[in-house]
Design a protein around this motif. Sequence first.
Motif, short mmCIF file in Angstrom:
data_model
loop_
_atom_site.label_atom_id
_atom_site.label_comp_id
_atom_site.label_asym_id
_atom_site.label_seq_id
_atom_site.Cartn_x
_atom_site.Cartn_y
_atom_site.Cartn_z
N GLU A 139 0.82 -1.22 0.00
CA GLU A 139 0.00 0.00 0.00
C GLU A 139 0.85 1.26 0.00
O GLU A 139 0.34 2.37 0.16
CB GLU A 139 -0.94 -0.02 1.21
CG GLU A 139 -1.98 -1.14 1.12
CD GLU A 139 -2.90 -1.19 2.33
OE1 GLU A 139 -2.50 -0.69 3.40
OE2 GLU A 139 -4.01 -1.71 2.21
N ASP B 258 -12.83 -4.15 3.23
CA ASP B 258 -11.93 -3.60 2.21
C ASP B 258 -10.47 -3.65 2.64
O ASP B 258 -9.58 -3.95 1.84
CB ASP B 258 -12.32 -2.15 1.88
CG ASP B 258 -13.52 -2.09 0.94
OD1 ASP B 258 -13.89 -3.15 0.42
OD2 ASP B 258 -14.07 -0.99 0.75
N ASN B 259 -10.20 -3.39 3.91
CA ASN B 259 -8.81 -3.32 4.35
C ASN B 259 -8.16 -4.70 4.46
O ASN B 259 -6.95 -4.82 4.67
CB ASN B 259 -8.69 -2.58 5.69
CG ASN B 259 -9.39 -3.32 6.81
OD1 ASN B 259 -10.31 -4.10 6.56
ND2 ASN B 259 -8.97 -3.06 8.04
N ARG C 95 -8.74 -7.03 1.93
CA ARG C 95 -8.64 -7.56 0.56
C ARG C 95 -7.18 -7.72 0.10
O ARG C 95 -6.84 -8.75 -0.52
CB ARG C 95 -9.40 -6.67 -0.41
CG ARG C 95 -10.92 -6.74 -0.25
CD ARG C 95 -11.62 -5.95 -1.36
NE ARG C 95 -11.47 -6.59 -2.65
CZ ARG C 95 -12.34 -7.44 -3.17
NH1 ARG C 95 -13.45 -7.75 -2.51
NH2 ARG C 95 -12.12 -7.98 -4.35
N ILE D 146 -5.60 6.35 -4.94
CA ILE D 146 -6.43 6.53 -3.74
C ILE D 146 -7.62 7.45 -4.03
O ILE D 146 -8.75 7.18 -3.60
CB ILE D 146 -5.57 7.10 -2.59
CG1 ILE D 146 -4.55 6.05 -2.14
CG2 ILE D 146 -6.44 7.53 -1.41
CD1 ILE D 146 -3.48 6.58 -1.21
N TYR E 74 -10.13 5.52 -6.04
CA TYR E 74 -10.82 4.54 -5.20
C TYR E 74 -11.90 5.20 -4.36
O TYR E 74 -13.02 4.68 -4.22
CB TYR E 74 -9.78 3.85 -4.29
CG TYR E 74 -10.36 2.80 -3.38
CD1 TYR E 74 -10.85 1.60 -3.88
CD2 TYR E 74 -10.41 3.01 -2.01
CE1 TYR E 74 -11.37 0.64 -3.03
CE2 TYR E 74 -10.92 2.06 -1.15
CZ TYR E 74 -11.41 0.86 -1.67
OH TYR E 74 -11.93 -0.09 -0.83
N LYS E 75 -11.60 6.39 -3.82
CA LYS E 75 -12.59 7.11 -3.02
C LYS E 75 -13.77 7.55 -3.88
O LYS E 75 -14.92 7.58 -3.41
CB LYS E 75 -11.94 8.32 -2.35
CG LYS E 75 -10.98 7.95 -1.22
CD LYS E 75 -10.31 9.18 -0.63
CE LYS E 75 -9.37 8.81 0.52
NZ LYS E 75 -8.66 10.00 1.05
N LYS F 165 -9.65 -2.59 -3.60
CA LYS F 165 -8.57 -2.07 -2.75
C LYS F 165 -7.22 -2.69 -3.16
O LYS F 165 -6.18 -2.01 -3.10
CB LYS F 165 -8.88 -2.41 -1.29
CG LYS F 165 -7.88 -1.88 -0.27
CD LYS F 165 -8.01 -0.39 -0.09
CE LYS F 165 -7.02 0.17 0.93
NZ LYS F 165 -7.30 -0.28 2.30
N GLU F 166 -7.24 -3.94 -3.60
CA GLU F 166 -5.99 -4.60 -3.95
C GLU F 166 -5.35 -4.03 -5.22
O GLU F 166 -4.17 -4.31 -5.51
CB GLU F 166 -6.18 -6.12 -4.10
CG GLU F 166 -7.16 -6.56 -5.17
CD GLU F 166 -8.57 -6.74 -4.62
OE1 GLU F 166 -9.29 -7.60 -5.16
OE2 GLU F 166 -8.93 -6.05 -3.64
#
Length: 874
Positions: free
Chosen positions: A513, A675-676, A678, A818, A821-822, A829-830
């Motif tokens: 990340e 999500d965190n 994944r 990021i 994604y938002k 997420k990956e």
Amino acid sequence: MGILKKIRNIWNNNVDNVTIEANDNFACFYPGNSGFLPSYIINNFFDKIKLDPKKTEKLNRLNEKGVVIYVGKYKSLFEFLYYHTALKKAALPYPEIAFEVRFFFLLPVKKLIRIGISQIDSLLRRFKRKNPYHTQYFERELLKGRAGFLYMVEEKSFYKRFVESKPDPLRYLIEFQKNSIKPLFLVPQVIVFGAKPVRTTSTFMDILLGSNERPGKIKRLLAMWQKPEKICVEISDPLNLKEFLDKPDIRDIDEDFQAYTLRTHLIDLLNRQKKSITGPILKSREEITEDILTQQSLQNFMREHSEQEGQSLMVTHKKATLYIKEIASNYNLNIILIFEKLLTWIFNNIFEGLVVDYEGLDRIKEESKKAPVILAPCHKSHLDYLLLSYMMFTNNMPCPHIAAGKNLSFWPLGPIFRGGGAFFLRRTFKGALLYSRIFAAYIEKLLSEGFNIEFFIEGGRSRTGKLLPPKLGLLSMLIKGYRNGACEDLIFMPTYVGYDRVLEEDAYLHEIEGGKKSPENLSQLLKARKFLKKKYGKVYIKFNEPFSLSDYIDQRDLDIYSMDNDQHMALCRSIGYRLLNDINKASIVTPHGVIASAVLNTSGNSFSKKELMFRVNSYMNLLTILNVELADTLTIDPDLALDHVLGTFVSRKFIELADETEEEITENTRFFVKDNKRPILDYYKNNAICFFISAAYTATAILKTDKFQFSSDDLTDTYCFLEGFFIDEFSFDEETTCIEEIHTCIRAFIDDGILVPTPSFEDTYNLTSEGYRKLKGFSEFLRPFLESYKVALMYFEKYPKDKHDAKERIKKMQSRGISCYKRQEIMLKESLSKINYTNAAIFFMSNGVEGSEDVEKIREYKDIIDNLLSIVTS
């Protein structure tokens, strides 16, 4: 003389009345019963040394095919008695006759009397002792099916042959073979009483008890008493003497030189056999340093380097010495023995078991007799090199010399790793010309000494779970070492090391990340104690077939000695990808990889167990059809294994129950993925992804046709584009075409009911309604990579060429990802993967997209990615 003649006449007149077996009474025959030392005592004594049945398979019924002669290096009654006892017990051809050995103290009294009478008879009749060579005793007994035993080196044997013209056993066997229809099999064998390598200098204990090369009686007895399980028995493949003598370079020379050549060859085989267990002769770091730095070519280079740098030769020599000290290993058996015990305890505590390819380990031992073996494992964890060295040492092989990053040379691990065979290299050689040359010279020295080397073809550890593109620097040095004559050949051994669960899981997630990698140091080592409190499932170690560099070059008709740098790097790249593909083929699929794939490839973050198992069954069907090797838990009871992993993922909160009050999981139970979590699941998915990529490409190509009936020709363009597009993500077999891969996948899809061949049209297929859902499940493997590449393309669309350096470019991509994604422009997420962004940047910059000015190319790739995302998204 008159008295002697009378005695002789009396003996000749009465000898017929004396019952003797004149031709069968020699002390070189050992009957194995009731001498001065009872046979049961010998049997009990040798029972402690175990004989591996796998190593003796080559001896099964060998005496029915020809005459068997066992060959040892040094004269040793101990070895003869052991093989006689152990092989007889195993119902294998066992030696009964020994050349140049007499068993007086082991023979029954009656046998000794017969031998005495027989020798007296010969003295009285012929005035000379009876000889087993001249009486054809050996020939008769060997043709009866008895096995023999022969030694290559004995203190007085050369003097007897050379000065006294006594019979040479090897020359006798050559004559025997030429006059016999039966082939004669020479079987080199060796007993090693300890793994300690031979050193160039002898210690006081070596002088007192004998060296490891030739241990004395006391040293052998101590080994039998203290650690009989460490005594290793090696039996080589039988040498067919008839075939050896028929070789063109052997056939036409006289028998004396044939015997000399045969003796040299057998001693070489025995030395290689022992070296495969103890390793080459071990030199001190000081000897290694002197050998390297006094090479004429390196001396010339250092002189030129000094002039170019405007510094004295003394300063250059000092730097070179310090570089050797920084690089070189310091192999120490005492350190290895201590850590063998420590690692046994650690592995037993943190793992549920080690699943090891022992046949592969045996292949390493066999190949190391021919040339240095280059172990090329994948790199998933810091434990990789510990596990491989541990498995080799505990299976009677020397620890390899391991190429390790300089970041691991910190105290106290650095000295320990050096003692275990590690040598250290910097992450980059850029601007360090002298260092680079010294390091290359050290590699060549290891090869010339015959050491096995282990290096990671990916360079560093994979943070994503899948293999990284090959790093070619060290591979290039190894190949140049071969080209410079450091060794006759190199044997590459592709190696897979996999885990149900890796120790560095959390650290990898942090780095994927975009987090900064924590440097290895003492504080990290102290924190590692927490890992001992957890269980990490099983470890899997598997080896693919080794391949020879010499054969690889010959098969492609390459002249390595006339290559320019570009051709040399092309060869390195080809071998690098060959190693990656072979590692992938040796990979083992675990239930963690299958469940993680099914979880991440479902539509949305919520799914039922029924929906999950639909994907799982589809993936398992493909793996079974393709004959992929599965973890033993999946083979024994796949349902139990998959349910266990599903429960593990729930307990570790990778996935959670939609209804926490639900007590029992049924097919209607619903789950959701946080999500965190994944990216962690993505790591385990990627451990198995290599077996699904061809199916993902084919499934995407089928879906892109937007037809329920199609031919394989309709798929070729899309498949080939995807293979090239993701060239930095997934290696492919350069010897297999896209069309061949497509047809393999189509056959698998037919077997799984996804496709049905159209009877009226050749190479045409219909897609079933259930097959459409399954194809979506395969195409989903590509979705996170497509999203990553979409983000990378956005960067190039915004910024002009050379706006940022490589490091800053990736940071900008991460920031853009990021934001996307938002805003839900990307959904997974990956896909926010620093490594994916790096690979995407390499691809685009190599294919005409370097900045915002490349408008047409950016638009072209943007349309392609958007189209593919619309296809693969469920």
